[in-house]
Design a protein around this motif. Sequence first.
Motif, PDB file in Angstrom:
ATOM      1  N   LEU A  71      46.324  35.501  29.638  1.00  0.00           N
ATOM      2  CA  LEU A  71      46.726  36.738  28.981  1.00  0.00           C
ATOM      3  C   LEU A  71      46.031  36.847  27.623  1.00  0.00           C
ATOM      4  CD1 LEU A  71      48.597  39.238  28.925  1.00  0.00           C
ATOM      5  CD2 LEU A  71      50.340  37.779  27.881  1.00  0.00           C
ATOM      6  N   GLN A  72      45.439  38.013  27.363  1.00  0.00           N
ATOM      7  CA  GLN A  72      44.732  38.225  26.095  1.00  0.00           C
ATOM      8  C   GLN A  72      45.554  39.061  25.122  1.00  0.00           C
ATOM      9  OE1 GLN A  72      41.729  36.655  25.513  1.00  0.00           O
ATOM     10  NE2 GLN A  72      42.201  35.707  27.492  1.00  0.00           N
ATOM     11  N   ARG A  87      46.243  42.839  29.058  1.00  0.00           N
ATOM     12  CA  ARG A  87      44.837  42.537  29.341  1.00  0.00           C
ATOM     13  C   ARG A  87      44.690  41.048  29.623  1.00  0.00           C
ATOM     14  NH1 ARG A  87      41.525  46.755  28.245  1.00  0.00           N
ATOM     15  NH2 ARG A  87      42.404  48.446  26.987  1.00  0.00           N
ATOM     16  N   TRP A  88      43.887  40.725  30.655  1.00  0.00           N
ATOM     17  CA  TRP A  88      43.732  39.352  31.109  1.00  0.00           C
ATOM     18  C   TRP A  88      42.257  39.021  31.313  1.00  0.00           C
ATOM     19  CZ3 TRP A  88      48.498  36.825  32.536  1.00  0.00           C
ATOM     20  CH2 TRP A  88      49.614  37.656  32.566  1.00  0.00           C
ATOM     21  N   THR A  89      41.945  37.737  31.309  1.00  0.00           N
ATOM     22  CA  THR A  89      40.621  37.270  31.718  1.00  0.00           C
ATOM     23  C   THR A  89      40.800  36.134  32.717  1.00  0.00           C
ATOM     24  OG1 THR A  89      40.476  35.672  29.892  1.00  0.00           O
ATOM     25  CG2 THR A  89      39.524  37.866  29.532  1.00  0.00           C
ATOM     26  N   SER A  90      39.829  36.021  33.631  1.00  0.00           N
ATOM     27  CA  SER A  90      39.885  34.976  34.653  1.00  0.00           C
ATOM     28  C   SER A  90      38.469  34.536  35.000  1.00  0.00           C
ATOM     29  CB  SER A  90      40.594  35.498  35.908  1.00  0.00           C
ATOM     30  OG  SER A  90      40.482  34.572  36.975  1.00  0.00           O
ATOM     31  N   PRO A  91      38.276  33.254  35.290  1.00  0.00           N
ATOM     32  CA  PRO A  91      36.957  32.792  35.740  1.00  0.00           C
ATOM     33  C   PRO A  91      36.639  33.231  37.169  1.00  0.00           C
ATOM     34  CG  PRO A  91      38.532  30.985  35.801  1.00  0.00           C
ATOM     35  CD  PRO A  91      39.224  32.139  35.126  1.00  0.00           C
ATOM     36  N   ASP A  92      37.644  33.749  37.895  1.00  0.00           N
ATOM     37  CA  ASP A  92      37.441  34.180  39.273  1.00  0.00           C
ATOM     38  C   ASP A  92      36.766  35.550  39.313  1.00  0.00           C
ATOM     39  OD1 ASP A  92      38.686  31.869  40.016  1.00  0.00           O
ATOM     40  OD2 ASP A  92      40.643  32.790  40.326  1.00  0.00           O
ATOM     41  N   THR A 148      35.964  37.460  34.289  1.00  0.00           N
ATOM     42  CA  THR A 148      36.344  38.800  34.745  1.00  0.00           C
ATOM     43  C   THR A 148      37.495  39.305  33.895  1.00  0.00           C
ATOM     44  OG1 THR A 148      35.689  38.266  37.011  1.00  0.00           O
ATOM     45  CG2 THR A 148      37.136  40.163  36.709  1.00  0.00           C
ATOM     46  N   GLU A 149      37.382  40.509  33.407  1.00  0.00           N
ATOM     47  CA  GLU A 149      38.452  41.120  32.634  1.00  0.00           C
ATOM     48  C   GLU A 149      39.198  42.117  33.520  1.00  0.00           C
ATOM     49  OE1 GLU A 149      36.864  42.904  29.164  1.00  0.00           O
ATOM     50  OE2 GLU A 149      36.013  41.041  28.361  1.00  0.00           O
ATOM     51  N   PHE A 150      40.516  42.063  33.447  1.00  0.00           N
ATOM     52  CA  PHE A 150      41.287  43.062  34.178  1.00  0.00           C
ATOM     53  C   PHE A 150      42.524  43.449  33.395  1.00  0.00           C
ATOM     54  CE2 PHE A 150      43.055  39.069  35.695  1.00  0.00           C
ATOM     55  CZ  PHE A 150      44.419  39.308  35.892  1.00  0.00           C
ATOM     56  N   VAL A 151      42.999  44.644  33.694  1.00  0.00           N
ATOM     57  CA  VAL A 151      44.152  45.214  32.990  1.00  0.00           C
ATOM     58  C   VAL A 151      45.278  45.427  33.989  1.00  0.00           C
ATOM     59  CG1 VAL A 151      45.025  47.241  31.767  1.00  0.00           C
ATOM     60  CG2 VAL A 151      42.748  46.361  31.234  1.00  0.00           C
TER      61      VAL A 151
END
Length: 397
Positions: A71-72, A87-92, A148-151
């Motif tokens: 979680l960012q 907002r989140w980031t993931s290595p996937d 990868t950034e996702f909301v």
Amino acid sequence: MKRPVLFAVVASLAASLTACANSPLGQTAERSLAADPRLENNPALFAPNPTQAELPADFPSEIPRYPNAQLQTVSPLAEGEPGQLTRWTSPDSAAQIEQFYQAQFQANNWQLVEATPDSEPNTLAARRDDLQVKVSWETAQAGENAPTEFVLKYLEGEPQAVVSPAPSPSPQPQNPAVANETPEQLRQYVQDLTALGIFDNETIQPNEMMTRRQYARWLVAANNRFYANSPGRQIRLAATTAEPTFQDVPRSDRDFAIIQGLAEAGLIPSALTGEATAVTFRPDAPLTREQLVLWKVPLDTRQALPTATVEAVEERWGFQDASRINARALRAILADFANGEQSNIRRAFGYTTLFQPQKTVTQAEAAAALWHFGIQGEGLSAADIQSLDRPSVTQAN
């Protein structure tokens, strides 16, 4: 004598450095030894990492959380809108994130909102009761190893504020054309499961063949819908980081979490259940009668299948072709006999003295098998679930 020599050496070195200072090599050396101005102007480089963002205490527990994400930020929505934007980031990859949420929404009684020409790109929208959720992701990244950034945005209240156009919260009526195509004995099963949203937005072709992939999807959706309030009876979806059990169902497959989850639960034959040769799942191959029973019966009995022989199945069921049934499926078929009128075989195929274990199952027959879970006298039917839902709807109104 030694002291004058030392002074001479030092003087010589100083002269050399002074001479080099004006040369390109000397200037490079001077810059390399000089203090980095970024360190003077940006002391934060030496500061500890900022505190990781935390979800609010009232974050709805029913919203799936991607397991391999950090979680960012968390920010409120517009004034008057009860919800949050996270907002989140993931290595996937974005595909893995999309597949995870697609599978989670399908298996946990969410209503997916169909994309329209006006829908935002790279976005998945779903609704459950008065909770609205949108997951949006970035597909293009600046570098090879960029995360990868996702909301994930959620809203509790008016559906139009999150998804557009908003579908009706009430079950859609059965398509009359589909109802007329469905064999009369199976029609009610299809209609009841449609009303519960088990088929999601799929168009049912009652007399068409059922694929293994499709049955896996319906099986998980139905079981988890019937036992929505019993977590211990639900089938858990596999993590997107799990090592694939089947060579032809990689992590990128849209149904990976479902099929892998069934394998990890031991509900379908695989290397995990000791079937060394079951290295492929063949997701788009037709579902056979013996496979339908083999996958479903353990979810009825919730216990180990009994030891079975061809003779025992012949004696109980009277099947003339019992010798053609797979040894593993024999156990499930024998256990299904003990379920009386609620057996999957009687409900899906009616009375027969030929089981035809390799015969392809139709979509309507698969629906009939999924209409009831549990043993006779203690199970739940799709009609029961509808009855349980009605009081809450009346009370809400």
